[in-house]
Design an enzyme around this catalytic site. Structure first.
Site, mmCIF file in Angstrom:
data_model
loop_
_atom_site.group_PDB
_atom_site.id
_atom_site.type_symbol
_atom_site.label_atom_id
_atom_site.label_comp_id
_atom_site.label_asym_id
_atom_site.label_seq_id
_atom_site.Cartn_x
_atom_site.Cartn_y
_atom_site.Cartn_z
ATOM 1 N N ASP A 155 0.865 -1.188 0.000
ATOM 2 C CA ASP A 155 0.000 0.000 0.000
ATOM 3 C C ASP A 155 0.899 1.234 0.000
ATOM 4 O OD1 ASP A 155 -2.383 1.606 0.288
ATOM 5 O OD2 ASP A 155 -1.970 1.779 2.428
ATOM 6 N N SER A 156 0.279 2.391 -0.171
ATOM 7 C CA SER A 156 1.052 3.634 -0.110
ATOM 8 C C SER A 156 1.493 3.943 1.326
ATOM 9 C CB SER A 156 0.207 4.789 -0.636
ATOM 10 O OG SER A 156 -0.971 4.908 0.133
ATOM 11 N N TYR B 91 -0.858 8.299 -2.886
ATOM 12 C CA TYR B 91 -0.941 7.871 -4.275
ATOM 13 C C TYR B 91 -2.188 8.498 -4.942
ATOM 14 C CZ TYR B 91 2.468 3.949 -3.838
ATOM 15 O OH TYR B 91 3.588 3.168 -3.678
ATOM 16 N N CYS C 40 -4.398 -1.478 -1.910
ATOM 17 C CA CYS C 40 -4.604 -0.045 -2.083
ATOM 18 C C CYS C 40 -5.567 0.106 -3.250
ATOM 19 C CB CYS C 40 -3.258 0.617 -2.393
ATOM 20 S SG CYS C 40 -3.374 2.357 -2.834
ATOM 21 N N GLU D 145 -2.990 9.344 8.075
ATOM 22 C CA GLU D 145 -1.550 9.064 8.219
ATOM 23 C C GLU D 145 -0.917 9.967 9.276
ATOM 24 O OE1 GLU D 145 0.861 6.962 6.584
ATOM 25 O OE2 GLU D 145 -0.702 5.784 5.631
ATOM 26 N N CYS E 219 -11.116 3.020 0.006
ATOM 27 C CA CYS E 219 -9.704 3.281 0.289
ATOM 28 C C CYS E 219 -9.389 2.474 1.535
ATOM 29 C CB CYS E 219 -9.494 4.776 0.542
ATOM 30 S SG CYS E 219 -7.849 5.182 1.162
ATOM 31 N N HIS F 140 -7.431 2.927 3.820
ATOM 32 C CA HIS F 140 -7.189 3.718 5.036
ATOM 33 C C HIS F 140 -8.490 3.961 5.829
ATOM 34 C CE1 HIS F 140 -3.294 4.677 3.246
ATOM 35 N NE2 HIS F 140 -2.955 5.327 4.349
HETATM 36 N N1 DGL Z 1 -4.902 3.096 0.890
HETATM 37 C C1 DGL Z 1 -4.887 3.786 -0.391
HETATM 38 C C2 DGL Z 1 -6.164 3.446 -1.137
HETATM 39 O O1 DGL Z 1 -6.775 2.427 -0.813
HETATM 40 C C3 DGL Z 1 -4.570 5.229 -0.134
HETATM 41 C C4 DGL Z 1 -4.242 5.990 -1.338
HETATM 42 C C5 DGL Z 1 -3.327 7.173 -1.175
HETATM 43 O O2 DGL Z 1 -2.158 6.982 -0.857
HETATM 44 O O3 DGL Z 1 -3.798 8.270 -1.473
HETATM 45 O O4 DGL Z 1 -6.576 4.099 -2.076
#
Ligand code: DGL
Length: 313
Positions: free
Chosen positions: A24-25, A56, A87, A170, A203, A205
């Protein structure tokens, strides 16, 4: 346990004891790791959080595809038996290109499992309304619309980008933080003006705020995060390939959530201490300190006179 050896097309070997790679990012993919460990407690997991290059969700498909390819190439020596792009953004922007770049690996994402869970949650309603809360890039890609409409032609889609949520999460802000509540209200209120049946947390997150989100949207709306469905999907794939390391939890004795016996090794591209501190919010348990991956290890040394960085304290 039988050790069935499966040759990959690039001649590497993988076996039931090979790890699953999850990437993931940042921290968000740990919500998928949590779901995987519930369903597949015996599996070793190698996690990569690209924290230096997050988010991302505001980047282009070409950029994100390059990032994901670098990460998989970096972790390739672990001989993974499966790779999960945990992600939504990276899945939406890069999955076909990444699969083509690594023909010897099986690679899956989170959007198909999320869309499957959403259409199942919509039940038998003739034209259900399914809302997607996601990053700008995921919304722009139309990946969820396509995945939902493949299953339910007559679903009404509401799409809502929420660009501030990933940086807020984050940063370590919890659901009790007034800024979090304000941001969620701003993003959810336009959706609440229309009647929605299902809200997809598009997402990885966002599940850290699932309870608060459910409270804001009310009991009539089914809130879906794709982690569980994604874990079931990985279990199915491994079972079909004869690559399970121990039985899935559903096949084992019924009862409380199983204690994972598989290991978890984490890699990050930014501060490992910060990642270790915040990880329990996403995973529910403490983790060992992640290993830091320097930029030049991931995408090669600087052309000339590059400065070798040291591991952050
Ligand atoms: N967890 C990523 C997703 O599911 C986050 C994306 C990001 O880094 O903006 O889209």
């Amino acid at each position: 346990m039988s050790r069935r050896i499966v040759p990959a097309s690039d001649n590497r070997l993988m076996s039931p004891s090979s790890p699953i790679i999850v990437l993931d990012s940042g921290l968000g993919g740990l919500t998928v790791v949590g779901a995987l460990r519930k369903v597949l407690p015996g599996e070793d997991i190698v996690y990569f959080g690209d924290t230096a290059r997050l988010p991302y969700g505001s980047k282009t498909a070409a950029t994100v595809t390059g990032f994901v390819q670098q990460i998989i190439a970096y972790l390739r020596p672990h001989d993974p038996k499966h790779v999960v792009i945990a992600c939504n953004t990276a899945t939406a922007l890069s999955l076909p290109a990444v699969r083509a770049a690594f023909p010897g690996l099986t690679i899956s994402g989170v959007i198909e499992p999320g869309a499957k869970a959403a259409t199942a949650a919509a039940g038998t309603k003739q034209v259900p309304t399914i809302a997607i809360l996601a990053t700008e890039a995921t919304i722009r890609s139309k990946a969820y619309e396509r995945a939902v409409h493949r299953r339910r032609l007559h679903a009404r889609m509401l799409l809502r980008p929420a660009p501030l949520l990933v940086p807020i999460i984050e940063e370590g802000r919890g659901p009790a933080d007034p800024l979090v509540k304000l941001a969620l209200q701003q993003y959810l209120e336009p959706l609440l003006k229309h009647h929605m049946d299902v809200l997809v947390l598009g997402c990885t997150h966002y599940p850290v705020y699932k309870e608060l989100i459910s409270k804001i949207v009310g009991k009539a709306v089914r809130v879906i995060d794709s982690g569980e469905q994604c874990a079931d999907d990985v279990a199915r794939r491994l079972k079909a390939a004869g690559l399970l390391n121990g039985p899935p939890a559903s096949d084992a004795q019924a009862g409380d959530a199983p204690v994972p016996t598989g290991g978890l090794r984490c890699f990050v591209t930014d501060d490992p201490v910060r990642f270790q501190r915040l990880a329990p919010r996403f995973l529910g348990v403490e983790i060992d300190k992640p290993e830091w991956v320097a930029p030049d290890e991931l995408y090669g040394p600087a052309p000339t006179g590059g400065v070798r960085l040291s591991v952050p304290a």
